[in-house]
Design a protein around this motif. Sequence first.
Motif, mmCIF file in Angstrom:
data_model
loop_
_atom_site.group_PDB
_atom_site.id
_atom_site.type_symbol
_atom_site.label_atom_id
_atom_site.label_comp_id
_atom_site.label_asym_id
_atom_site.label_seq_id
_atom_site.Cartn_x
_atom_site.Cartn_y
_atom_site.Cartn_z
ATOM 1 N N ARG A 55 3.319 12.951 12.728
ATOM 2 C CA ARG A 55 2.862 12.709 11.363
ATOM 3 C C ARG A 55 1.495 12.039 11.430
ATOM 4 N NH1 ARG A 55 7.397 10.712 7.325
ATOM 5 N NH2 ARG A 55 8.226 12.608 8.292
ATOM 6 N N GLU A 56 0.537 12.553 10.664
ATOM 7 C CA GLU A 56 -0.807 11.995 10.719
ATOM 8 C C GLU A 56 -1.253 11.467 9.368
ATOM 9 O OE1 GLU A 56 -3.559 14.994 11.970
ATOM 10 O OE2 GLU A 56 -3.539 16.026 10.045
ATOM 11 N N PHE A 57 -2.100 10.476 9.431
ATOM 12 C CA PHE A 57 -2.598 9.811 8.239
ATOM 13 C C PHE A 57 -3.592 10.695 7.496
ATOM 14 C CE2 PHE A 57 -4.053 6.497 5.560
ATOM 15 C CZ PHE A 57 -5.429 6.548 5.526
ATOM 16 N N VAL A 58 -3.479 10.703 6.167
ATOM 17 C CA VAL A 58 -4.425 11.430 5.324
ATOM 18 C C VAL A 58 -5.236 10.456 4.473
ATOM 19 C CG1 VAL A 58 -4.666 13.090 3.436
ATOM 20 C CG2 VAL A 58 -2.983 13.491 5.248
ATOM 21 N N ALA A 59 -4.544 9.634 3.685
ATOM 22 C CA ALA A 59 -5.230 8.697 2.798
ATOM 23 C C ALA A 59 -4.252 7.608 2.381
ATOM 24 C CB ALA A 59 -5.779 9.405 1.558
ATOM 25 N N ALA A 60 -4.795 6.461 1.985
ATOM 26 C CA ALA A 60 -3.955 5.360 1.509
ATOM 27 C C ALA A 60 -4.695 4.567 0.451
ATOM 28 C CB ALA A 60 -3.545 4.450 2.668
ATOM 29 N N GLY A 104 -14.352 14.565 2.753
ATOM 30 C CA GLY A 104 -14.517 14.221 1.345
ATOM 31 C C GLY A 104 -13.811 15.148 0.374
ATOM 32 N N ARG A 105 -12.904 15.984 0.854
ATOM 33 C CA ARG A 105 -12.253 16.966 -0.013
ATOM 34 C C ARG A 105 -11.055 16.404 -0.763
ATOM 35 N NH1 ARG A 105 -9.800 20.798 2.648
ATOM 36 N NH2 ARG A 105 -9.738 19.690 4.654
ATOM 37 N N PHE A 106 -10.472 15.330 -0.251
ATOM 38 C CA PHE A 106 -9.263 14.769 -0.857
ATOM 39 C C PHE A 106 -9.579 13.422 -1.513
ATOM 40 C CE2 PHE A 106 -6.021 16.847 2.295
ATOM 41 C CZ PHE A 106 -6.553 18.086 2.007
ATOM 42 N N THR A 107 -8.873 13.127 -2.593
ATOM 43 C CA THR A 107 -9.028 11.846 -3.285
ATOM 44 C C THR A 107 -7.657 11.280 -3.612
ATOM 45 O OG1 THR A 107 -11.111 12.584 -4.292
ATOM 46 C CG2 THR A 107 -10.034 10.659 -5.261
ATOM 47 N N ILE A 108 -7.432 10.036 -3.235
ATOM 48 C CA ILE A 108 -6.191 9.359 -3.567
ATOM 49 C C ILE A 108 -6.442 8.446 -4.764
ATOM 50 C CG2 ILE A 108 -6.573 7.410 -1.979
ATOM 51 C CD1 ILE A 108 -3.528 7.456 -1.416
ATOM 52 N N ALA A 141 0.838 -1.195 0.000
ATOM 53 C CA ALA A 141 0.000 0.000 0.000
ATOM 54 C C ALA A 141 0.873 1.245 0.000
ATOM 55 C CB ALA A 141 -0.926 0.027 1.208
ATOM 56 N N MET A 142 0.308 2.331 -0.498
ATOM 57 C CA MET A 142 0.962 3.636 -0.428
ATOM 58 C C MET A 142 -0.013 4.626 0.165
ATOM 59 S SD MET A 142 3.272 3.860 -3.874
ATOM 60 C CE MET A 142 3.825 5.516 -3.446
ATOM 61 N N GLY A 143 0.538 5.609 0.838
ATOM 62 C CA GLY A 143 -0.341 6.556 1.495
ATOM 63 C C GLY A 143 0.233 7.955 1.529
ATOM 64 N N TRP A 144 -0.636 8.879 1.882
ATOM 65 C CA TRP A 144 -0.245 10.271 2.094
ATOM 66 C C TRP A 144 -0.450 10.610 3.560
ATOM 67 C CZ3 TRP A 144 2.274 13.211 -1.286
ATOM 68 C CH2 TRP A 144 2.243 12.853 -2.637
ATOM 69 N N PHE A 145 0.496 11.343 4.089
ATOM 70 C CA PHE A 145 0.482 11.757 5.476
ATOM 71 C C PHE A 145 0.871 13.230 5.531
ATOM 72 C CE2 PHE A 145 0.388 7.386 7.101
ATOM 73 C CZ PHE A 145 0.772 6.708 5.959
ATOM 74 N N PRO A 185 -8.080 -1.557 -5.951
ATOM 75 C CA PRO A 185 -8.495 -0.153 -5.946
ATOM 76 C C PRO A 185 -8.957 0.354 -4.580
ATOM 77 C CG PRO A 185 -10.227 -1.520 -6.840
ATOM 78 C CD PRO A 185 -9.059 -2.431 -6.594
ATOM 79 N N ARG A 186 -8.844 -0.443 -3.537
ATOM 80 C CA ARG A 186 -9.372 -0.050 -2.243
ATOM 81 C C ARG A 186 -8.625 1.161 -1.695
ATOM 82 N NH1 ARG A 186 -10.847 -3.908 2.945
ATOM 83 N NH2 ARG A 186 -11.799 -2.245 4.175
ATOM 84 N N THR A 187 -9.388 2.108 -1.173
ATOM 85 C CA THR A 187 -8.814 3.330 -0.623
ATOM 86 C C THR A 187 -9.272 3.538 0.812
ATOM 87 O OG1 THR A 187 -10.652 4.628 -1.529
ATOM 88 C CG2 THR A 187 -8.653 4.468 -2.872
ATOM 89 N N TYR A 188 -8.517 4.351 1.523
ATOM 90 C CA TYR A 188 -8.787 4.632 2.929
ATOM 91 C C TYR A 188 -8.555 6.127 3.148
ATOM 92 C CZ TYR A 188 -7.562 -0.339 2.883
ATOM 93 O OH TYR A 188 -7.467 -1.663 2.572
ATOM 94 N N TYR A 189 -9.387 6.739 3.986
ATOM 95 C CA TYR A 189 -9.277 8.180 4.214
ATOM 96 C C TYR A 189 -9.417 8.507 5.689
ATOM 97 C CZ TYR A 189 -9.897 8.780 -0.798
ATOM 98 O OH TYR A 189 -9.742 8.726 -2.156
ATOM 99 N N SER A 190 -8.746 9.596 6.075
ATOM 100 C CA SER A 190 -8.965 10.147 7.396
ATOM 101 C C SER A 190 -10.381 10.716 7.470
ATOM 102 C CB SER A 190 -7.951 11.265 7.660
ATOM 103 O OG SER A 190 -8.311 12.014 8.794
#
Length: 123
Positions: free
Chosen positions: A45-50, A66-70, A33-37, A56-61
Amino acid sequence: QVQLVETGGGLVQAGDFLRLSCAASGRTDSIDAMGWFRQGHGAEREFVAAINWNSPRTYYSNSLEGRFTISKDSAKNTVYLQMNNLKPEDTDVYYCGATLKKTWGTVADFDSWGQGTQVTVSA
């Protein structure tokens, strides 16, 4: 080992958008997996999205409203973070991370990091 390079940060006004990119190289075939923090000065450091590398599964803070899309482009080994309706509180250094672990769930599970890219949102 996986090498990550982020691009796309900058200075924008509240309500604007930015798209961050993270290009992976090295052992990309081992990524799970890859993510943005993001991390503010003196903060953790805090989690934003992965996003899963092989699905195609995604995860969000929950705080993103709903403003960000990975998303990802597997052919380019690149992950993106589209950030819309940016707010001053989104100002931070944004990091791309990768994990080779099959089971992950915390920031500590990500063991490869990019150099970070500054996002500054003015009011």
